[in-house]
Design an enzyme around this catalytic site. Structure first.
Site, PDB file in Angstrom:
ATOM      1  N   ASP A  49     -14.548   2.207   0.058  1.00 48.13           N
ATOM      2  CA  ASP A  49     -15.831   1.487  -0.058  1.00 48.13           C
ATOM      3  C   ASP A  49     -16.845   2.334  -0.842  1.00 48.13           C
ATOM      4  OD1 ASP A  49     -15.398  -0.674   2.423  1.00 48.13           O
ATOM      5  OD2 ASP A  49     -14.489   1.275   2.735  1.00 48.13           O
ATOM      6  N   VAL A 108      -4.299   4.452   7.471  1.00 46.11           N
ATOM      7  CA  VAL A 108      -4.817   3.529   6.454  1.00 46.11           C
ATOM      8  C   VAL A 108      -4.758   2.080   6.956  1.00 46.11           C
ATOM      9  CG1 VAL A 108      -4.548   2.717   4.065  1.00 46.11           C
ATOM     10  CG2 VAL A 108      -4.015   5.098   4.637  1.00 46.11           C
ATOM     11  N   ARG A 133      -9.084 -12.270  13.800  1.00 46.70           N
ATOM     12  CA  ARG A 133      -9.114 -10.833  13.513  1.00 46.70           C
ATOM     13  C   ARG A 133      -8.702 -10.031  14.742  1.00 46.70           C
ATOM     14  NH1 ARG A 133     -12.002  -8.549   9.245  1.00 46.70           N
ATOM     15  NH2 ARG A 133     -12.859 -10.094   7.836  1.00 46.70           N
ATOM     16  N   HIS A 175     -15.242   0.563   8.269  1.00 40.63           N
ATOM     17  CA  HIS A 175     -14.583  -0.004   7.085  1.00 40.63           C
ATOM     18  C   HIS A 175     -14.496  -1.507   7.364  1.00 40.63           C
ATOM     19  CE1 HIS A 175     -11.850  -0.764   3.821  1.00 40.63           C
ATOM     20  NE2 HIS A 175     -10.929  -1.215   4.635  1.00 40.63           N
ATOM     21  N   SER A 178     -16.155   4.473  -3.117  1.00 43.06           N
ATOM     22  CA  SER A 178     -15.739   4.423  -4.525  1.00 43.06           C
ATOM     23  C   SER A 178     -16.192   3.109  -5.176  1.00 43.06           C
ATOM     24  CB  SER A 178     -14.212   4.566  -4.605  1.00 43.06           C
ATOM     25  OG  SER A 178     -13.771   4.415  -5.921  1.00 43.06           O
ATOM     26  N   ARG A 179     -16.054   2.016  -4.427  1.00 44.97           N
ATOM     27  CA  ARG A 179     -16.518   0.715  -4.942  1.00 44.97           C
ATOM     28  C   ARG A 179     -18.031   0.741  -5.162  1.00 44.97           C
ATOM     29  NH1 ARG A 179     -12.674  -2.452  -0.619  1.00 44.97           N
ATOM     30  NH2 ARG A 179     -10.949  -2.887  -2.042  1.00 44.97           N
ATOM     31  N   VAL A 217       0.832  -1.209   0.000  1.00 42.91           N
ATOM     32  CA  VAL A 217       0.000   0.000   0.000  1.00 42.91           C
ATOM     33  C   VAL A 217       0.867   1.259   0.000  1.00 42.91           C
ATOM     34  CG1 VAL A 217      -1.745   1.304   1.287  1.00 42.91           C
ATOM     35  CG2 VAL A 217      -1.938  -1.181   1.109  1.00 42.91           C
ATOM     36  N   ASP A 269     -10.571   1.851  11.627  1.00 46.37           N
ATOM     37  CA  ASP A 269     -11.385   2.657  12.551  1.00 46.37           C
ATOM     38  C   ASP A 269     -10.839   2.592  13.980  1.00 46.37           C
ATOM     39  OD1 ASP A 269     -13.497   3.265  10.545  1.00 46.37           O
ATOM     40  OD2 ASP A 269     -13.711   1.101  10.583  1.00 46.37           O
ATOM     41  N   ARG A 327     -19.958   3.362  -5.826  1.00 51.38           N
ATOM     42  CA  ARG A 327     -20.274   4.188  -7.005  1.00 51.38           C
ATOM     43  C   ARG A 327     -19.943   3.423  -8.292  1.00 51.38           C
ATOM     44  NH1 ARG A 327     -17.116   9.537  -6.227  1.00 51.38           N
ATOM     45  NH2 ARG A 327     -18.182  10.090  -8.162  1.00 51.38           N
TER      46      ARG A 327
HETATM   47  P1  6V0 Z   1       2.615  -5.067   3.648  1.00 52.16           P
HETATM   48  O1  6V0 Z   1       2.940  -5.167   2.198  1.00 52.16           O
HETATM   49  O2  6V0 Z   1       2.910  -6.213   4.549  1.00 52.16           O
HETATM   50  O3  6V0 Z   1       3.386  -3.774   4.210  1.00 52.16           O
HETATM   51  C1  6V0 Z   1       3.426  -3.422   5.550  1.00 52.16           C
HETATM   52  C2  6V0 Z   1       4.754  -2.697   5.776  1.00 52.16           C
HETATM   53  O4  6V0 Z   1       4.758  -2.212   7.117  1.00 52.16           O
HETATM   54  C3  6V0 Z   1       5.973  -3.611   5.616  1.00 52.16           C
HETATM   55  O5  6V0 Z   1       6.876  -3.043   4.671  1.00 52.16           O
HETATM   56  C4  6V0 Z   1       6.585  -3.648   7.024  1.00 52.16           C
HETATM   57  O6  6V0 Z   1       8.006  -3.723   7.023  1.00 52.16           O
HETATM   58  C5  6V0 Z   1       6.089  -2.322   7.600  1.00 52.16           C
HETATM   59  N1  6V0 Z   1       6.088  -2.262   9.054  1.00 52.16           N
HETATM   60  C6  6V0 Z   1       5.683  -3.200   9.938  1.00 52.16           C
HETATM   61  N2  6V0 Z   1       5.840  -2.744  11.189  1.00 52.16           N
HETATM   62  C7  6V0 Z   1       6.339  -1.488  11.106  1.00 52.16           C
HETATM   63  C8  6V0 Z   1       6.706  -0.495  12.058  1.00 52.16           C
HETATM   64  N3  6V0 Z   1       6.591  -0.717  13.367  1.00 52.16           N
HETATM   65  N4  6V0 Z   1       7.194   0.674  11.600  1.00 52.16           N
HETATM   66  C9  6V0 Z   1       7.320   0.908  10.272  1.00 52.16           C
HETATM   67  N5  6V0 Z   1       6.993   0.005   9.329  1.00 52.16           N
HETATM   68  C10 6V0 Z   1       6.508  -1.177   9.747  1.00 52.16           C
HETATM   69  O7  6V0 Z   1       1.070  -4.699   3.876  1.00 52.16           O
HETATM   70  P2  6V0 Z   1       0.132  -3.849   2.877  1.00 52.16           P
HETATM   71  O8  6V0 Z   1       0.896  -2.688   2.372  1.00 52.16           O
HETATM   72  O9  6V0 Z   1      -0.533  -4.767   1.946  1.00 52.16           O
HETATM   73  O10 6V0 Z   1      -0.986  -3.327   3.915  1.00 52.16           O
HETATM   74  C11 6V0 Z   1      -0.668  -2.363   4.886  1.00 52.16           C
HETATM   75  C12 6V0 Z   1      -1.884  -2.091   5.758  1.00 52.16           C
HETATM   76  O11 6V0 Z   1      -2.884  -1.421   4.992  1.00 52.16           O
HETATM   77  C13 6V0 Z   1      -2.546  -3.350   6.330  1.00 52.16           C
HETATM   78  O12 6V0 Z   1      -2.916  -3.108   7.670  1.00 52.16           O
HETATM   79  C14 6V0 Z   1      -3.772  -3.514   5.452  1.00 52.16           C
HETATM   80  O13 6V0 Z   1      -4.800  -4.226   6.093  1.00 52.16           O
HETATM   81  C15 6V0 Z   1      -4.126  -2.051   5.223  1.00 52.16           C
HETATM   82  N6  6V0 Z   1      -5.031  -1.784   4.121  1.00 52.16           N
HETATM   83  C16 6V0 Z   1      -6.005  -0.882   4.344  1.00 52.16           C
HETATM   84  C17 6V0 Z   1      -6.927  -0.559   3.364  1.00 52.16           C
HETATM   85  C18 6V0 Z   1      -8.021   0.424   3.672  1.00 52.16           C
HETATM   86  O14 6V0 Z   1      -8.962   0.622   2.882  1.00 52.16           O
HETATM   87  N7  6V0 Z   1      -7.963   1.097   4.817  1.00 52.16           N
HETATM   88  C19 6V0 Z   1      -6.837  -1.154   2.084  1.00 52.16           C
HETATM   89  C20 6V0 Z   1      -5.818  -2.024   1.835  1.00 52.16           C
HETATM   90  C21 6V0 Z   1      -4.846  -2.428   2.849  1.00 52.16           C
END
Ligand code: 6V0
Length: 315
Positions: A150, A120, A90, A177, A152-153, A16, A125, A155
């Site tokens: 959500d 994010v 979860r 969310h 956006s999805r 992300v 929440d 729409r």
């Molecule tokens: P990912 O690809 O595993 O990336 C997470 C990153 O966080 C990794 O590079 C880790 O090294 C880094 N990380 C872990 N701990 C720490 C820390 N203490 N300090 C700094 N960096 C750290 O996960 P991805 O990018 O796929 O997802 C990231 C988060 O976004 C997750 O919690 C998902 O659930 C969430 N999302 C939220 C969405 C939303 O609509 N709100 C949508 C998609 C994903």
């Protein structure tokens, strides 16, 4: 394109975070982007990769750094977190990500000078609520991406069903969310008409079953993508870009970001998403919608289910 200086930090350079930085470079949203991650090599590699393309899009500074780079940021985006491991519930994951978010917040606040914190990471929440409390920042200065994706999805699915440009479909998903979210059908509009009125005309049919199916598809969209490709990142990256643009350009855009709610619809002391006016100060105000009694009850139920999780993870 933003011409004045604007600095954005992204904490977490995973799928992300990196996709967000990439989308920001294409859209030239900020003049400076810093990627911060416990995995320093990953952050460095992602920044380097993006830098090799900027000659085609425009001058900007993209680099990996540490928490001291949070100083003078206009927006600090938190996308760091752990993913669910096999056998983990979860709630286990929520507890783990709450602990990570606490550590990140403490590090941010050592160097924080100004700007909005945009959360994010999931459960978004819960983390929005906790980070608002831990940071001590005024309400609204911390916001979650909440149900902007959500919505956006929602729409998109309506536009496909009714064969009309998605930009002409206006509607909101509110609440969590997650599973207890709800679409606000009473405030869903096309061409200035409520969706029910629009569908009485020649341009579309939307049965009660269609409505249920669309609401369900929105809810399950993230899981469907994860089942097929392992993670979701493109749409959330574009979503984050849109929110950041509203912040950096002080746009007063209405978006269903999440923030701590104190009194709207009788809901107190929980973070969830409602249509909010977003500008450089964060959430400027929440739009009071006239919800149907069913929608209001579903929103309260969403707040209650979030509070139940909060009670389990609060430290
Ligand atoms: P990912 O690809 O595993 O990336 C997470 C990153 O966080 C990794 O590079 C880790 O090294 C880094 N990380 C872990 N701990 C720490 C820390 N203490 N300090 C700094 N960096 C750290 O996960 P991805 O990018 O796929 O997802 C990231 C988060 O976004 C997750 O919690 C998902 O659930 C969430 N999302 C939220 C969405 C939303 O609509 N709100 C949508 C998609 C994903």
């Amino acid at each position: 394109m933003v011409t004045s200086k604007s600095k954005v930090a992204i904490i977490g350079a995973g799928f992300v975070g990196a996709s967000t930085a990439f989308a920001m470079s294409l859209q030239q949203i900020a003049t400076e982007i810093v990627l911060i991650d416990v995995n320093k090599e990953k952050a460095y590699g992602e920044a380097l990769d993006i830098n090799h393309g900027i000659s085609f899009v425009g001058q900007m500074a993209v680099y990996s750094g540490d928490y001291s780079d949070v100083k003078d940021c206009d927006v600090i985006i938190i996308t760091a977190g752990a993913n669910r491991k096999p056998g983990e519930t979860r709630l286990d994951l929520a507890k783990k990500n709450v602990a990570i978010a606490k550590d990140i917040t403490q590090n941010i606040m050592k160097y924080y000078t100004r700007g909005v914190i945009l959360v994010v990471s999931n459960p978004v929440d819960i983390l929005t609520y906790m980070i608002t409390k831990w940071s001590g920042l005024p309400n609204g200065r911390v916001m979650g991406s909440g149900t902007v994706l959500d919505s956006s999805r929602f729409r998109y699915l309506l536009s496909k069903k009714l064969n009309v440009d998605v930009r002409n479909v206006h509607g909101y998903i509110i609440g969590e969310h997650g599973d207890s979210q709800l679409p606000v059908w009473s405030a869903t509009h096309i061409a200035g008409q409520n969706i029910n009125e629009y569908c009485q005309g020649p341009n579309g049919i939307l049965t009660p079953e269609d409505k249920l199916a669309i609401a369900e598809e929105v809810k399950k969209a993230g899981a469907e993508i994860i089942k097929n490709k392992g993670a979701t990142y493109y749409a959330i990256a574009i979503t984050i870009n849109a929110i950041v643009e509203s912040l950096l350009k002080d746009q007063n855009t209405i978006r269903t970001v999440g923030s701590v709610i104190n009194g709207n619809y009788g809901i107190e002391d929980v973070a969830l998403s409602l249509p909010s006016i977003v500008n450089s100060g964060g959430v400027q105000s929440i739009i009071p919608l006239t919800l149907s009694p069913e929608e209001e009850a579903a929103l309260r139920a969403s707040a209650d289910s979030l509070k139940a999780i909060l009670n389990e993870v609060k430290d």
